[in-house]
Design a protein around this motif. Structure first.
Motif, PDB file in Angstrom:
ATOM      1  N   ASP A  57      53.141  -2.963  28.885  1.00 31.57           N
ATOM      2  CA  ASP A  57      52.510  -4.278  28.812  1.00 31.57           C
ATOM      3  C   ASP A  57      51.078  -4.242  28.282  1.00 31.57           C
ATOM      4  O   ASP A  57      50.423  -5.273  28.199  1.00 31.57           O
ATOM      5  CB  ASP A  57      52.550  -4.962  30.177  1.00 31.57           C
ATOM      6  CG  ASP A  57      51.942  -4.109  31.275  1.00 31.57           C
ATOM      7  OD1 ASP A  57      51.463  -3.000  30.999  1.00 31.57           O
ATOM      8  OD2 ASP A  57      51.949  -4.566  32.438  1.00 31.57           O
ATOM      9  N   ALA A  58      50.572  -3.079  27.909  1.00 26.70           N
ATOM     10  CA  ALA A  58      49.211  -2.948  27.386  1.00 26.70           C
ATOM     11  C   ALA A  58      49.261  -2.593  25.905  1.00 26.70           C
ATOM     12  O   ALA A  58      50.021  -1.711  25.492  1.00 26.70           O
ATOM     13  CB  ALA A  58      48.445  -1.872  28.156  1.00 26.70           C
ATOM     14  N   HIS A  59      48.439  -3.287  25.123  1.00 29.76           N
ATOM     15  CA  HIS A  59      48.463  -3.125  23.674  1.00 29.76           C
ATOM     16  C   HIS A  59      47.047  -3.113  23.114  1.00 29.76           C
ATOM     17  O   HIS A  59      46.117  -3.629  23.722  1.00 29.76           O
ATOM     18  CB  HIS A  59      49.241  -4.271  23.026  1.00 29.76           C
ATOM     19  CG  HIS A  59      50.588  -4.471  23.632  1.00 29.76           C
ATOM     20  ND1 HIS A  59      51.666  -3.694  23.311  1.00 29.76           N
ATOM     21  CD2 HIS A  59      51.009  -5.327  24.578  1.00 29.76           C
ATOM     22  CE1 HIS A  59      52.714  -4.080  24.024  1.00 29.76           C
ATOM     23  NE2 HIS A  59      52.336  -5.071  24.805  1.00 29.76           N
ATOM     24  N   VAL A  60      46.913  -2.565  21.939  1.00 26.27           N
ATOM     25  CA  VAL A  60      45.646  -2.517  21.217  1.00 26.27           C
ATOM     26  C   VAL A  60      45.516  -3.769  20.352  1.00 26.27           C
ATOM     27  O   VAL A  60      46.487  -4.202  19.726  1.00 26.27           O
ATOM     28  CB  VAL A  60      45.590  -1.262  20.320  1.00 26.27           C
ATOM     29  CG1 VAL A  60      44.480  -1.356  19.286  1.00 26.27           C
ATOM     30  CG2 VAL A  60      45.425  -0.013  21.166  1.00 26.27           C
ATOM     31  N   ILE A  61      44.322  -4.326  20.331  1.00 27.84           N
ATOM     32  CA  ILE A  61      43.966  -5.313  19.317  1.00 27.84           C
ATOM     33  C   ILE A  61      43.196  -4.519  18.267  1.00 27.84           C
ATOM     34  O   ILE A  61      42.191  -3.879  18.581  1.00 27.84           O
ATOM     35  CB  ILE A  61      43.079  -6.438  19.877  1.00 27.84           C
ATOM     36  CG1 ILE A  61      43.778  -7.179  21.025  1.00 27.84           C
ATOM     37  CG2 ILE A  61      42.696  -7.419  18.750  1.00 27.84           C
ATOM     38  CD1 ILE A  61      42.867  -8.132  21.783  1.00 27.84           C
ATOM     39  N   ALA A  62      43.693  -4.520  17.039  1.00 32.08           N
ATOM     40  CA  ALA A  62      43.059  -3.751  15.962  1.00 32.08           C
ATOM     41  C   ALA A  62      42.704  -4.683  14.806  1.00 32.08           C
ATOM     42  O   ALA A  62      43.397  -5.675  14.558  1.00 32.08           O
ATOM     43  CB  ALA A  62      43.992  -2.652  15.459  1.00 32.08           C
ATOM     44  N   GLU A  63      41.629  -4.329  14.103  1.00 33.94           N
ATOM     45  CA  GLU A  63      41.310  -5.036  12.859  1.00 33.94           C
ATOM     46  C   GLU A  63      42.422  -4.738  11.863  1.00 33.94           C
ATOM     47  O   GLU A  63      42.817  -3.585  11.697  1.00 33.94           O
ATOM     48  CB  GLU A  63      40.000  -4.511  12.267  1.00 33.94           C
ATOM     49  CG  GLU A  63      38.774  -5.153  12.768  1.00 33.94           C
ATOM     50  CD  GLU A  63      37.559  -4.707  11.967  1.00 33.94           C
ATOM     51  OE1 GLU A  63      36.822  -5.590  11.537  1.00 33.94           O
ATOM     52  OE2 GLU A  63      37.363  -3.493  11.780  1.00 33.94           O
ATOM     53  N   LYS A  64      42.889  -5.751  11.203  1.00 34.57           N
ATOM     54  CA  LYS A  64      43.996  -5.566  10.260  1.00 34.57           C
ATOM     55  C   LYS A  64      43.606  -4.662   9.099  1.00 34.57           C
ATOM     56  O   LYS A  64      44.361  -3.775   8.709  1.00 34.57           O
ATOM     57  CB  LYS A  64      44.477  -6.917   9.740  1.00 34.57           C
ATOM     58  CG  LYS A  64      45.690  -6.810   8.847  1.00 34.57           C
ATOM     59  CD  LYS A  64      46.182  -8.178   8.443  1.00 34.57           C
ATOM     60  CE  LYS A  64      47.388  -8.079   7.538  1.00 34.57           C
ATOM     61  NZ  LYS A  64      47.833  -9.424   7.122  1.00 34.57           N
ATOM     62  N   ASP A  65      42.420  -4.860   8.539  1.00 29.56           N
ATOM     63  CA  ASP A  65      42.021  -4.103   7.356  1.00 29.56           C
ATOM     64  C   ASP A  65      41.778  -2.626   7.628  1.00 29.56           C
ATOM     65  O   ASP A  65      42.016  -1.788   6.758  1.00 29.56           O
ATOM     66  CB  ASP A  65      40.767  -4.711   6.724  1.00 29.56           C
ATOM     67  CG  ASP A  65      41.037  -6.079   6.121  1.00 29.56           C
ATOM     68  OD1 ASP A  65      42.211  -6.411   5.869  1.00 29.56           O
ATOM     69  OD2 ASP A  65      40.061  -6.822   5.899  1.00 29.56           O
TER      70      ASP A  65
END
Length: 170
Positions: A57-65
């Motif tokens: 249930d835990a995920h990374v938010i990453a910059e797309k570029d």
């Protein structure tokens, strides 16, 4: 899970995320406002990172570029009973360097779409510390409704920790 937006990606944790994860954990503001663990102990943070990597249930938010980790997004089950099976509680934190750039709003939108359209959730809950106005603004902007507040301080703590709860229904 892999969600791709215009500016962010929500994805699983990778080993290369550790340095950014450590920065998030070392920032006491993230603990005070979002409840994220706080520590400067490298060994503890390594263990914690491993735990986050294993959590479904835990995920990374990453910059797309750049694919650089800029935050954490959680989509937690609220229980296993039948009435809670189609509900989730979300939580998110964005690194201070990346706040006020729309990443949190876009991430929440992606997760709402995923929850309602892919896993057929009926309700999404979110809670924020009373003083943490920015996520409350984001939630209201995305049609979450304020439902109630609760004091989550431990009885012996002799302090108050008011948390506001918001709900979005399909």
């Amino acid at each position: 899970m892999l969600l791709i937006g215009r500016n962010v990606i929500i994805r699983e944790f990778k080993e290369t995320d550790f340095n950014e994860f450590f920065e998030l954990i070392q920032d006491k503001t993230n603990h005070d406002l979002a409840g994220l663990e706080y520590s400067n102990d490298l060994d503890f943070v390594k263990e914690l990172f491993g735990m986050y990597q294993r959590r479904q249930d835990a995920h990374v938010i990453a910059e797309k570029d750049t694919d650089r980790m800029i935050g954490i997004f959680e989509i937690n089950r609220r229980g296993e009973s039948a009435e809670l099976a189609q509900t989730r509680e979300i939580g998110f934190v964005i690194d201070q360097k990346f706040r006020q750039l729309g990443y949190a709003s876009e991430s929440v939108r992606l997760v709402i779409e995923y929850c309602f359209e892919q896993i057929h959730i009926k309700e999404i809950w979110a809670s924020t510390e009373q003083e943490n106005q920015v996520p409350q603004k984001i939630l209201r902007k995305l049609d979450f409704k304020y439902i109630y507040s609760a004091d989550q301080a431990l009885p012996f703590a002799k302090q108050s920790q008011i948390v506001k709860y918001y709900l979005l229904k399909k």
